[in-house]
Design an enzyme around this catalytic site. Structure first.
Site, PDB file in Angstrom:
ATOM      1  N   TYR A 106       0.936  -1.236  -0.199  1.00 15.39           N
ATOM      2  CA  TYR A 106      -0.406  -0.245   0.002  1.00 15.39           C
ATOM      3  C   TYR A 106       0.690   0.951   0.296  1.00 15.39           C
ATOM      4  O   TYR A 106       2.114   1.450   0.236  1.00 15.39           O
ATOM      5  CB  TYR A 106      -1.480   0.428   1.393  1.00 15.39           C
ATOM      6  CG  TYR A 106      -0.411  -0.292   2.543  1.00 15.39           C
ATOM      7  CD1 TYR A 106       0.376   0.833   3.158  1.00 15.39           C
ATOM      8  CD2 TYR A 106      -1.007  -0.741   3.522  1.00 15.39           C
ATOM      9  CE1 TYR A 106       0.430   1.237   3.997  1.00 15.39           C
ATOM     10  CE2 TYR A 106      -0.821  -1.132   4.839  1.00 15.39           C
ATOM     11  CZ  TYR A 106       0.181  -0.357   5.548  1.00 15.39           C
ATOM     12  OH  TYR A 106       0.587   0.203   7.106  1.00 15.39           O
TER      13      TYR A 106
ATOM     14  N   GLU B 209       1.122  -1.964  -6.020  1.00 15.51           N
ATOM     15  CA  GLU B 209       0.803  -0.414  -5.211  1.00 15.51           C
ATOM     16  C   GLU B 209      -0.851  -0.224  -4.855  1.00 15.51           C
ATOM     17  O   GLU B 209      -0.663  -0.239  -6.204  1.00 15.51           O
ATOM     18  CB  GLU B 209       1.693   0.627  -5.416  1.00 15.51           C
ATOM     19  CG  GLU B 209       3.141   0.455  -4.740  1.00 15.51           C
ATOM     20  CD  GLU B 209       3.840   0.276  -3.174  1.00 15.51           C
ATOM     21  OE1 GLU B 209       2.250   0.632  -2.905  1.00 15.51           O
ATOM     22  OE2 GLU B 209       4.951   0.896  -3.161  1.00 15.51           O
TER      23      GLU B 209
END
Length: 277
Positions: free
Chosen positions: A49, A117
């Site tokens: 993340y 991501e």
């Protein structure tokens, strides 16, 4: 006589100069023998993340310090039906997303993995606390991720146990994608690993799931599954490794204190996804 000889010699020299050179025949490569000690160049997918919002994440991931193959936005923009997928690094090139990392006998996963991501504010764990707060992942974002991971895994024949989080490959440094990431949901849709519930129940053998388990029982099994950590890990480091496993496979208890359910799920995974090393 001498003049005629020189003329003949000149003619012969001219002929030699215009004679085409013979083509170079490439040497055949002998492929009779195949080494056993090898692996695919890309054999893992690592989920992260961003902590930052979308624009800040793009700035960071296109800078000089860190990068990722893909970035998935959190929500669709006004003109879209799905969140944007940005490809920031070609898959055939290494991205700087993993850092100091290891998984199932492979080190420096920058060279052997695809990094993805997700725009997400992340997981915060107050100092001294065993439980923190994380932001949930929107269904649209997970749907886009599901499709992307499925395609990459098929393209490179990536095993379910090698679809992992940053915290799995760097448990002493990282906690992303955190306990709010829906590993179980993705596995039920055919993406990634998850312990079979019937097998877990059988391994529990009627024991209370929340009964504490000693670290000495869990740590060798965690190594056997693929987590990499020092044999001289401190108690705090041991807790971090156990917590990394729990954030992936037991998000209802990501305290770092193992229990019977931790043990049963770990044992089930070892049976379902053995690592031949």
């Amino acid at each position: 006589m001498k003049k005629g000889f020189l003329i003949i010699l000149a003619l012969l020299s001219g002929c030699q100069a215009t004679t085409p050179s013979s083509p170079t025949v490439p040497q055949a490569i002998n492929t009779t023998y195949v080494a056993r000690s090898h692996q695919p160049r890309i054999n893992a997918i690592v989920i992260h993340y961003t902590v930052a919002d979308e624009q800040r994440a793009i700035t960071l991931l296109t800078g000089k310090q860190v990068s990722s193959h893909y970035l998935i936005a959190q929500y669709p923009k006004d003109h879209q039906t799905s969140p944007e997928i940005y490809q920031l690094v070609p898959e055939e090139q290494a991205a700087w997303h993993a850092g100091l990392s290891a998984w199932r006998g492979t080190y420096n996963l920058n060279k052997t993995s695809i990094g993805i991501e997700l725009v997400n504010r992340g997981y915060s764990l107050p100092s001294g606390q065993h439980h923190g707060h994380c932001e949930s992942y929107p269904p649209q974002q997970i749907a886009v991720l599901d499709k992307l991971v499925r395609e990459i895994a098929e393209r490179y024949k990536i095993e379910p146990a090698n679809i992992i989080g940053h915290s799995d490959i760097a448990p002493l440094r990282k906690v992303d994608p955190g306990p709010c990431f829906p590993w179980q949901q993705l596995a039920q849709q055919g993406v990634g690993a998850w312990p079979d519930q019937k097998r877990v129940n059988k391994l529990l053998a009627g024991r209370a799931p929340d009964t504490p388990v000693d670290n000495a029982l869990l740590l060798p099994l965690l190594k056997q599954y693929g987590y990499v950590f020092s044999a001289h890990a401190t108690p705090q480091e041991q807790r971090q490794v156990i917590r990394a496993f729990q954030m992936h496979f037991q998000p209802e208890n990501s305290s770092g204190q193992g229990d019977q359910l931790t043990l049963a799920r770990l044992q089930a995974l070892l049976l379902q996804y053995p690592w031949h090393h």
